[in-house]
Design an enzyme around this catalytic site. Structure first.
Site, short mmCIF file in Angstrom:
data_model
loop_
_atom_site.label_atom_id
_atom_site.label_comp_id
_atom_site.label_asym_id
_atom_site.label_seq_id
_atom_site.Cartn_x
_atom_site.Cartn_y
_atom_site.Cartn_z
N LYS A 68 0.84 -1.20 0.00
CA LYS A 68 0.00 0.00 0.00
C LYS A 68 0.87 1.25 0.00
O LYS A 68 1.92 1.30 0.65
CB LYS A 68 -0.91 0.02 1.24
N ARG A 100 -0.69 -11.79 -5.11
CA ARG A 100 -1.72 -12.51 -5.86
C ARG A 100 -1.07 -13.57 -6.72
O ARG A 100 -0.15 -13.27 -7.50
CB ARG A 100 -2.54 -11.56 -6.73
N GLU A 162 -1.34 -10.46 3.02
CA GLU A 162 -2.49 -11.14 2.45
C GLU A 162 -2.08 -11.80 1.14
O GLU A 162 -1.45 -11.17 0.29
CB GLU A 162 -3.63 -10.16 2.18
#
Length: 245
Positions: A68, A100, A162
């Site tokens: 971020k 991802r 994440e």
């Protein structure tokens, strides 16, 4: 109150020191999360190479990552009403670092995530299976909140990140859905919402059909060539071992 166009009041020495300390802390926080991404990407790259070498198959099509931006992080801190406390932010905001992993087939998504999370230096905080249980709009993906140690000069620091694992079809759908929501600022017309939901169902059917075809091709390839290649390799190894006796 600061009037637009007029210079703001200068900071006191104490305020300036606090701002500088926060700036340093935020820079260190983001740096730690960049390091965490490097750690995960290294692990995933090793898994990809191992699969390719040992199984002659690569289940991972694409890997992307991001940390971020300071502005994005501060906006999320403000929305959630969190204090400007680095320890609180580090624990409460779990997607500062995001990775991802895009796979070809549904089975690969589970296999890759299971292999990654079974490593003993990774702690699983939470896993959400949106493939088995899609969101109402049709969104599918595996979401994992993981804690991974980052080894610094003064010792390891646990960092949360994440990881999302999805198929190519799921990723394509999610990318389009994100663009539509961005264009309409979240207020998407009902017609487009319905179309997106139907498109998600079509993407799901495509995933299942392509995986079925893939499995049939792999089974045929193993029957036609796998034993011959294994036998040839064994003969070579046997001859080499005899030469060394």
């Amino acid at each position: 109150m600061v009037v637009p166009g007029e210079p703001a009041e200068p900071l006191t020495p104490a305020q300036a020191e606090k701002v500088q300390r926060l700036r340093t802390d935020f820079s260190r926080l983001l740096m730690h999360h960049r390091f965490a991404i490097d750690e995960v990407l290294t692990k995933v790259s090793i898994l990809r190479e191992e699969f390719l070498t040992l199984h002659r198959y690569n289940p991972i099509e694409h890997i992307s990552s991001r940390v971020k931006t300071p502005r994005s992080l501060l906006e999320k801190i403000t929305r959630r009403g969190l204090p400007l406390d680095i320890d609180v932010i580090r624990t409460a905001i779990t997607d500062i670092a995001g990775i991802r992993i895009t796979c070809s087939f549904i089975a690969d998504t589970y296999r890759v995530l299971e292999t990654l999370t079974s490593q003993n230096d990774i702690r699983v905080i939470e896993i959400k299976d949106y493939i088995a249980h899609p969101k109402p709009n049709g969104y599918k993906s595996l979401h994992a909140i993981l804690e991974i140690p980052v080894f610094l000069s003064d010792g390891p620091v646990p960092i949360i990140c994440e990881v999302q694992v999805r198929t190519i079809a799921m990723d394509f759908w999610a990318s389009l859905e994100h663009k539509i929501h961005y264009k309409y600022a979240g207020d998407v017309p009902d017609r487009l919402v319905a179309e997106l939901t139907r498109a998600a169902a079509v993407a799901g059917e495509l995933d299942l059909k392509m995986e079925q075809l893939h499995n049939e091709v792999r089974d045929a390839d193993a029957t036609d060539h796998g034993n011959d290649l294994d036998a040839e390799l064994l003969r070579l190894l046997w001859n080499l071992s005899r030469d060394e006796e």
